[in-house]
Design an enzyme around this catalytic site. Structure first.
Site, PDB file in Angstrom:
ATOM      1  N   ASP A   1       0.801  -1.236   0.000  1.00 39.59           N
ATOM      2  CA  ASP A   1       0.000   0.000   0.000  1.00 39.59           C
ATOM      3  C   ASP A   1       0.835   1.289   0.000  1.00 39.59           C
ATOM      4  OD1 ASP A   1      -1.060  -2.324   1.289  1.00 39.59           O
ATOM      5  OD2 ASP A   1      -2.758  -1.182   2.052  1.00 39.59           O
TER       6      ASP A   1
ATOM      7  N   ASN B   1      -3.961   4.165  -0.907  1.00 39.13           N
ATOM      8  CA  ASN B   1      -3.764   5.349  -0.058  1.00 39.13           C
ATOM      9  C   ASN B   1      -2.753   6.319  -0.678  1.00 39.13           C
ATOM     10  OD1 ASN B   1      -3.849   2.859   2.344  1.00 39.13           O
ATOM     11  ND2 ASN B   1      -5.428   4.426   2.303  1.00 39.13           N
TER      12      ASN B   1
ATOM     13  N   ASN C   1     -10.559  -0.609   0.594  1.00 39.36           N
ATOM     14  CA  ASN C   1     -11.718   0.080   1.175  1.00 39.36           C
ATOM     15  C   ASN C   1     -11.747   1.573   0.842  1.00 39.36           C
ATOM     16  OD1 ASN C   1      -9.374  -0.219   2.958  1.00 39.36           O
ATOM     17  ND2 ASN C   1     -10.497   1.075   4.373  1.00 39.36           N
ATOM     18  N   HIS C   2     -10.617   2.151   0.415  1.00 45.15           N
ATOM     19  CA  HIS C   2     -10.596   3.579   0.067  1.00 45.15           C
ATOM     20  C   HIS C   2     -10.823   3.839  -1.432  1.00 45.15           C
ATOM     21  CE1 HIS C   2      -9.538   5.268   3.960  1.00 45.15           C
ATOM     22  NE2 HIS C   2      -8.700   4.253   4.131  1.00 45.15           N
TER      23      HIS C   2
ATOM     24  N   HIS D   1      -7.201  -7.639   0.783  1.00 46.00           N
ATOM     25  CA  HIS D   1      -7.165  -6.396   1.549  1.00 46.00           C
ATOM     26  C   HIS D   1      -8.032  -6.588   2.786  1.00 46.00           C
ATOM     27  CE1 HIS D   1      -6.031  -2.175   1.451  1.00 46.00           C
ATOM     28  NE2 HIS D   1      -7.201  -1.888   1.969  1.00 46.00           N
TER      29      HIS D   1
ATOM     30  N   HIS E   1      -3.540  -3.681   3.622  1.00 45.08           N
ATOM     31  CA  HIS E   1      -4.451  -2.872   4.438  1.00 45.08           C
ATOM     32  C   HIS E   1      -3.937  -2.580   5.841  1.00 45.08           C
ATOM     33  CE1 HIS E   1      -8.095  -1.048   6.003  1.00 45.08           C
ATOM     34  NE2 HIS E   1      -8.177  -1.954   6.950  1.00 45.08           N
TER      35      HIS E   1
ATOM     36  N   HIS F   1      -0.825  -2.326   6.873  1.00 47.14           N
ATOM     37  CA  HIS F   1       0.298  -1.388   6.742  1.00 47.14           C
ATOM     38  C   HIS F   1       1.537  -1.754   7.550  1.00 47.14           C
ATOM     39  CE1 HIS F   1      -2.286   2.215   5.150  1.00 47.14           C
ATOM     40  NE2 HIS F   1      -2.495   1.084   4.498  1.00 47.14           N
TER      41      HIS F   1
HETATM   42 FE   LIG Z   1      -7.201  -0.239   3.330  1.00 44.54          FE
END
Ligand SMILES: [Fe+2]
Length: 265
Positions: free
Chosen positions: A8, A40, A67-68, A157, A182, A184
């Site tokens: 990510d 992100n 999710n983003h 994710h 996700h 991180h």
């Molecule tokens: Fe995420």
């Protein structure tokens, strides 16, 4: 066949460290396929078509999100701009396959490397501590019979390590790699499962590690200590590119190796 999966990308610090390293990693390891999670990349929230184009210019073949995915309104039109059979860049940006039917974009892409090898990339999103998805296990079971390629990379994710580990076992021997995103923070459990699937619970973000999973640490600490809402901003300090390098047989799709990569300034 060598596959590079970049974890990510978070904000401008993440974009900068990936720009610094991705080219020499691709060259040094004779990488055939580059997949980047970019969810992100735009200030910590979503990805824009311009940033997606930059990542394609740097060598990415497919971008994944999570999710983003809907955070940047302009990406929604971008995802809608190409039909399913297209190979153009907007079609190479994936959203989770197990969202409600009929939403913009696609959760799977099938392509061919410059060297002529067929591959597929699938994106799924978890359900534990996350909202808005259908069962990812059933979704991938339904999806796999429609995929022609033998080399199949899955970006899962998800928040919970248990759900990601379970997906690794669920897909062992059926796909080339299951790579978690996700959370991180890179996990040290990279290995090839007995059926020939490369697995890592979380590849880790490519972003600022002097942060709380990418966000300016004082802002997150303030929220934890007071419970007060506040704007989150992407941190800048101590950027690292986290990635996984997977070796596999292009004919069978079976993985032979997986190696963690973490590169700083
Ligand atoms: Fe995420």
């Amino acid at each position: 066949m060598n596959i590079l999966f970049v974890g990510d990308i978070f904000g401008s610090a993440g974009r900068r460290i990936v720009r610094e390293h991705i080219g020499h990693v691709i060259a040094a390891h004779a990488v055939d396929l580059v997949v980047v999670n970019a969810e992100n990349a735009a200030g910590g929230f979503g990805v824009t078509p311009e940033i997606a184009d930059d990542l394609f210019e740097l060598g990415a073949d497919v971008l994944t999100t999570g999710n983003h995915v809907w955070d940047k309104r302009e990406l929604i039109d971008y995802l809608k701009s190409e039909p399913a059979e297209s190979q153009a860049r907007p079609r190479r940006v994936l959203r989770p396959a197990n969202l409600e039917a009929g939403l913009p974009g696609y959760g799977v892409f099938e392509g061919t490397t410059r060297g002529g090898a067929s591959y597929a990339v699938i994106q799924l999103m978890g359900r534990v501590f996350m909202n808005g998805t259908n069962d990812p296990f059933r979704a991938v079971d339904d999806l796999l019979p429609t995929v022609k390629a033998k080399v199949i990379l899955v970006d899962f994710h998800a928040e919970a390590t248990s759900e990601k580990v379970a997906m690794g076992w669920h897909l062992d021997g059926r796909v080339t790699a299951v790579l978690g995103t996700h959370t991180h923070v890179p996990t040290a459990d990279d290995r090839v499962l007995p059926g020939g699937t490369a697995y890592q619970t979380d590849v880790g973000m490519s972003g600022p590690y002097d942060s709380v999973i990418g966000v300016e640490k004082e802002l997150v600490l303030h929220r934890f200590r007071t419970g007060m809402p506040g704007k989150f901003e992407a941190a800048k300090g101590n950027p690292k590119m986290c990635a996984a390098l997977i070796g596999c047989d292009a004919e069978t799709g079976r993985a032979s190796s997986i190696q963690r990569i973490m590169l700083g300034e």
